[in-house]
Structures are given as structure tokens and as C-alpha cells.
Design a protein around this motif. Structure first.
Motif, short mmCIF file in Angstrom:
data_model
loop_
_atom_site.label_atom_id
_atom_site.label_comp_id
_atom_site.label_asym_id
_atom_site.label_seq_id
_atom_site.Cartn_x
_atom_site.Cartn_y
_atom_site.Cartn_z
N ILE A 249 37.31 47.10 28.19
CA ILE A 249 37.52 46.31 29.41
C ILE A 249 36.19 45.97 30.06
N GLN A 250 35.28 46.95 30.11
CA GLN A 250 33.95 46.69 30.68
C GLN A 250 33.25 45.56 29.94
N ILE A 251 33.29 45.60 28.63
CA ILE A 251 32.64 44.57 27.83
C ILE A 251 33.34 43.23 28.02
N GLU A 252 34.66 43.24 28.15
CA GLU A 252 35.40 42.00 28.42
C GLU A 252 34.95 41.36 29.73
N ILE A 253 34.70 42.19 30.74
CA ILE A 253 34.31 41.68 32.05
C ILE A 253 32.84 41.30 32.10
N THR B 205 42.40 40.08 39.82
CA THR B 205 42.68 40.76 41.09
C THR B 205 41.95 42.09 41.16
N ARG B 206 41.97 42.85 40.07
CA ARG B 206 41.27 44.14 40.05
C ARG B 206 39.77 43.95 40.33
N GLU B 207 39.20 42.96 39.69
CA GLU B 207 37.76 42.73 39.85
C GLU B 207 37.43 42.27 41.26
N LEU B 208 38.30 41.45 41.85
CA LEU B 208 38.09 41.00 43.22
C LEU B 208 38.20 42.17 44.19
N LEU B 209 39.18 43.03 44.00
CA LEU B 209 39.31 44.23 44.84
C LEU B 209 38.09 45.13 44.70
N THR B 210 37.62 45.29 43.48
CA THR B 210 36.45 46.14 43.26
C THR B 210 35.23 45.57 43.99
N LEU B 211 35.04 44.26 43.93
CA LEU B 211 33.94 43.65 44.66
C LEU B 211 34.03 43.97 46.15
N GLY C 39 30.81 39.88 37.36
CA GLY C 39 32.08 40.21 36.70
C GLY C 39 33.21 39.32 37.17
N ASN C 40 33.26 39.06 38.47
CA ASN C 40 34.28 38.18 39.02
C ASN C 40 34.16 36.77 38.45
N GLU D 270 22.94 35.03 45.62
CA GLU D 270 21.87 35.28 44.64
C GLU D 270 22.37 35.08 43.22
N ILE D 271 23.56 35.58 42.93
CA ILE D 271 24.11 35.49 41.57
C ILE D 271 24.61 34.08 41.28
N ASN D 272 25.20 33.44 42.28
CA ASN D 272 25.75 32.10 42.09
C ASN D 272 25.32 31.20 43.25
N PRO D 273 24.07 30.68 43.18
CA PRO D 273 23.52 29.89 44.30
C PRO D 273 24.33 28.63 44.61
#
Length: 147
Positions: free
Chosen positions: A38-42, A83-89, A108-109, A144-147
Motif C-alpha cells: 500500500i505504501q508503494i502504491e501511494i 479518503t484514508r490519505e486525506l484523513l492522514t494528511l 501521497g494525496n 511547496e509540493i504543488n505550487p
């Protein structure tokens, strides 16, 4: 316990059968491999490189992260990956002092299909809970990541 009892009462009132089925999808035998997948997928190949470059006396931390955070939690049923990644952020942003992880989860998002505007909207929603300094830090990371 009071909160759990209240939730159970709401569930009963809405005809939701208890106990709720487990959302767990992994066991001890393969939670690390599933979490790593999953980490590699993200995050992509950066995970493989990070693991390869970790000093020998710190590799166990990489395994803990992959098995626990991603194996035990990201593989569960109930929420999709976006959704999981957004919550984690949002959660990592609220901690403060974790800008490296915030930036990683911004990327990741984006990698899982959440757009910059979605990230800004989610962080804005968290503002009253995490305060202006952490919200501004999160926004700086997003920009910074997505100007």
C-alpha cells in the motif's frame, strides 16, 4: 464507554446490527507485506529507496511504519484509499512539527487522485481544531509540493 454506549444506541435506533463486522483484512503473517504494498502504491519507488537507505540500526522503524500504519490501518475495509490519505494528511498536519510527513502525505494525496483544492478544503475545515499556525504550515507544505 459512555461514547460507545451512545453510538450503540444510535446504531440500534437505525437498525444497524451489532456487533459490526470487523474491517480487518490482514493478520500478523502478512501485515508487513500488505502495508508495504500500500505504501508503494501511494508513494511509489521512494519507499523502496527510503528502506534501502535506512541505516541498519533503524530499519526496524521502517518495518513498524509499514506493518502498523499501512498494514493494520490502510488495508482495512470501510474507507477508500483517497479518503484514508486525506484523513492522514489532516491528522499529521494537526500534530505540528511534522512538516516532512505533511509534505509526504501531500504528495501521497496527489498520487492517489486528490486534487490540490481538495487538500486546501480539508485543511480549511480543520482550522478551528488545529489553529492558524498549523493550518498555515500545512498550506505552506501543500503549496511547496504543488505550487
Amino acid at each position: 464507554m459512555d461514547a460507545i454506549n451512545e453510538v450503540n444506541e444510535v446504531f440500534k435506533a437505525n437498525n444497524i446490527a451489532l456487533p459490526i463486522d470487523s474491517q480487518k483484512t490482514v493478520d500478523e503473517g502478512y501485515r508487513l507485506s500488505k502495508g508495504l504494498a500500500i505504501q508503494i502504491e501511494i508513494f511509489g519507488d521512494v519507499i523502496t529507496k527510503m528502506r534501502e537507505n535506512a541505516p541498519a540500526n533503524q530499519r526496524h522503524i521502517q518495518d513498524y511504519l509499514s506493518a502498523f500504519c499501512f498494514g493494520d490501518f490502510y488495508t482495512r475495509n470501510g474507507l477508500d484509499l483517497k479518503t484514508r490519505e486525506l484523513l492522514t494528511l489532516c491528522i499529521v498536519s494537526s500534530l505540528g512539527g511534522a512538516e516532512g510527513q505533511v509534505k509526504a502525505h501531500v504528495q501521497g494525496n496527489l498520487n492517489v487522485g486528490n486534487e490540490k483544492e481538495t487538500l486546501i478544503t480539508a485543511i480549511t475545515h480543520c482550522l478551528p481544531y488545529m489553529g492558524f499556525p498549523r493550518t498555515l504550515n500545512a498550506l505552506a507544505c501543500i503549496n511547496e509540493i504543488n505550487p
